[in-house]
Design an enzyme around this catalytic site. Structure first.
Site, PDB file in Angstrom:
ATOM      1  N   HIS A  66       0.433  -1.017   0.271  1.00 35.89           N
ATOM      2  CA  HIS A  66       0.039  -0.468  -0.129  1.00 35.89           C
ATOM      3  C   HIS A  66       0.773   1.063   0.291  1.00 35.89           C
ATOM      4  CE1 HIS A  66      -3.629   2.372   1.386  1.00 35.89           C
ATOM      5  NE2 HIS A  66      -2.382   3.303   1.802  1.00 35.89           N
ATOM      6  N   GLU A  67       1.979   1.311   0.890  1.00 38.07           N
ATOM      7  CA  GLU A  67       2.793   2.491   1.015  1.00 38.07           C
ATOM      8  C   GLU A  67       3.294   2.831  -0.159  1.00 38.07           C
ATOM      9  OE1 GLU A  67       2.085   4.630   2.855  1.00 38.07           O
ATOM     10  OE2 GLU A  67       1.097   3.582   4.156  1.00 38.07           O
ATOM     11  N   HIS A  70       2.017   4.745  -2.637  1.00 30.25           N
ATOM     12  CA  HIS A  70       2.196   6.057  -2.908  1.00 30.25           C
ATOM     13  C   HIS A  70       3.919   6.332  -3.392  1.00 30.25           C
ATOM     14  CE1 HIS A  70      -1.416   6.559  -0.886  1.00 30.25           C
ATOM     15  NE2 HIS A  70      -1.509   5.547  -0.154  1.00 30.25           N
TER      16      HIS A  70
HETATM   17 ZN   LIG Z   1      -2.338   5.029   1.859  1.00 28.12          ZN
END
Ligand SMILES: [Zn+2]
Length: 376
Positions: A66-67, A70
Site C-alpha cells: 500500500h505504502e 503511494h
Molecule cells: Zn495510504
C-alpha cells in the site's frame, strides 16, 4: 515517525519498523491464533500458530505494498521518497516534498486505495475460486488465511476512502477541490477540516462501542480517531505556516550580522570570550580573512571540556565544502524544507560566492511572530 528497525530497501525505498509495530504484530498474532483455535478445534496448535504467523507476515507485506504504491507514484511524478515506516496504526511513506499539482496529489492518494482494494479483491476472489462459499466461516487453513487477508485489505481500502486528511480519501478530496478551485491552500483547509470531523466521529463511535461492550475493539477505534485528529491538526498547522511564508525570500528573513571567529582561536577562548558573551549559537569561522566554515554549539559540545584549551576552532568546525547553502532569492519554504530534511538549525546564505547572511529556524520564527503581532 522515525524507524527503529531497518528492514532493507525495496525499489530504492528504505523500509523500517517503529517499535510500536512489534506490539501490534504480537496482538495480531495472538488474536488470529485465538480466533482459529476457537473456530476449528480439530486444527492442532502448531498449525494454528504457523497459520497466524504466515497471515500476519502477509498482512505486513500488504501494508508495505500500500505504502509502496503511494511512493512509486510520488517518485514517478518527481517527488523523492525517503522511506516507509510501519507503526502501530499502519504505514507512512515519507515523501520529501508536497505535490505541486492537483493531478499528482490525486494519483498519489488513489494509488494506495487501489492497491489495498486490489489485494483484498484478489484474496477473496481466489478463496471463492478455491471453493469458499461467500460469507461463511472458511473450512480449510488456506481459505481461512485468504479470507482474513481479503477482508482486512478491503476494510483498509474502505477506511482509507473516508474523505479526511491525512487518510488517502482526504488526499483525493484535497486534489479534487484543488483542481476545481485552483486554490491549494483552500483545498488543504477543507480536507483537514473534514479529517477532523471524521476523526472526531471515530472517537465518539469507538467510545459508544466500548460502552456497549465491544471492549478493546471499541477503544482501538477511539485511539485511531485520536491519532487522526492530531495528524489532521498537524497538517493544518503546517499548511498555515507554508501559507504565511508564501512568496517570502530568504533575503527578507536572514540576518546580516554573523559573528565571525578566527580559526586559530582555542575552544576555551572562544567559549569564554565569544560564545557566552554574545549569546549566539552559531558562528562563522574565518581563516586568513576568508570564510572557512561554521561552528555551532553542537560542535563545541562534542569536544570534551578538558580538551578545550588545546583544541582549535578550525579543527572542529564544519568546513565550508560540507555546508549546504541557500541564496537570498531562495523561497523560505524551500529553505525550511532543507533545514528539516538535513536536521540542521541554520544555513549560510551565499550570493555570487560571497557570504551575505545566515538563515536559522529562529529567524523564521521571529519573522512569523512579528508579522502575527502586526496582524500582517
Ligand atoms: Zn495510504
Amino acid at each position: 515517525m522515525q524507524a527503529h528497525i531497518t528492514l532493507g530497501r525495496l525499489f530504492g525505498v528504505q523500509i523500517g519498523l517503529h517499535y510500536t509495530w512489534l506490539l501490534i504484530a504480537l496482538l495480531l498474532l495472538v488474536s488470529l491464533a485465538g480466533h482459529w483455535q476457537a473456530m476449528h478445534a480439530t486444527w492442532g496448535q502448531g498449525l494454528v500458530w504457523a497459520l497466524a504467523t504466515g497471515t500476519a507476515l502477509l498482512f505486513f507485506a500488504a501494508l508495505i505494498a500500500h505504502e509502496l504504491a503511494h511512493a512509486v507514484v510520488a517518485r514517478a511524478r518527481g517527488l523523492p521518497v525517503r522511506s516507509i515506516t510501519l507503526f502501530a496504526l499502519g504505514g507512512v511513506a515519507h515523501i520529501e516534498r508536497e505535490a505541486t499539482d492537483a493531478h499528482t496529489e490525486f494519483w498519489m492518494g488513489v494509488a494506495g486505495l487501489l492497491m489495498s482494494a486490489l489485494i483484498g479483491g484478489l484474496c477473496l476472489g481466489l478463496a471463492w475460486a478455491l471453493g469458499w462459499p461467500v460469507w461463511t466461516e472458511p473450512e480449510t487453513p488456506l481459505l481461512a488465511m485468504l479470507v482474513w487477508l481479503g477482508y482486512i485489505n478491503s476494510a483498509l481500502a474502505l477506511f482509507n476512502m473516508l474523505p479526511g486528511f491525512p487518510m488517502d480519501g482526504g488526499r483525493v478530496l484535497r486534489a479534487i477541490v484543488w483542481w476545481v478551485t485552483g486554490n491549494a491552500a483552500r483545498a488543504t483547509r477543507i480536507a483537514t477540516r473534514t479529517g477532523q470531523v471524521v476523526a472526531f466521529g471515530l472517537i465518539v463511535l469507538g467510545l459508544l462501542r466500548f460502552l456497549g461492550g465491544a471492549g478493546f475493539g471499541g477503544l482501538w477505534i477511539t485511539f485511531i480517531g485520536w491519532f487522526l485528529l492530531s495528524a489532521a491538526r498537524a497538517s493544518y498547522a503546517e499548511m498555515e505556516l507554508r501559507e504565511s511564508l508564501r512568496g517570502v525570500r530568504v533575503g527578507e528573513v536572514m540576518t546580516r550580522d554573523c559573528p565571525l571567529v578566527d580559526g586559530h582561536t582555542t575552544l576555551q577562548t572562544f567559549v569564554e570570550d565569544t560564545l557566552l558573551r554574545t549569546g549566539q549559537r552559531c558562528f562563522l569561522v574565518a581563516e586568513e580573512g576568508a570564510l572557512a566554515g561554521l561552528l555551532t554549539l553542537h560542535e563545541v559540545k562534542a569536544v570534551d571540556r578538558a580538551r578545550w584549551p588545546s583544541t582549535l576552532v578550525a579543527e572542529v568546525m564544519r568546513p565550508l565544502a560540507q555546508l549546504r547553502t541557500v541564496t537570498p532569492e531562495t523561497p523560505v519554504t524551500e529553505a525550511l524544507e532543507m533545514l528539516g530534511h538535513d536536521d540542521i538549525n541554520q544555513v549560510p546564505v551565499v550570493a555570487h560566492r560571497r557570504l551575505v547572511g545566515m538563515l536559522s529556524r529562529d529567524h523564521i520564527l521571529r519573522y512569523l511572530l512579528t508579522r502575527a503581532e502586526l496582524h500582517m
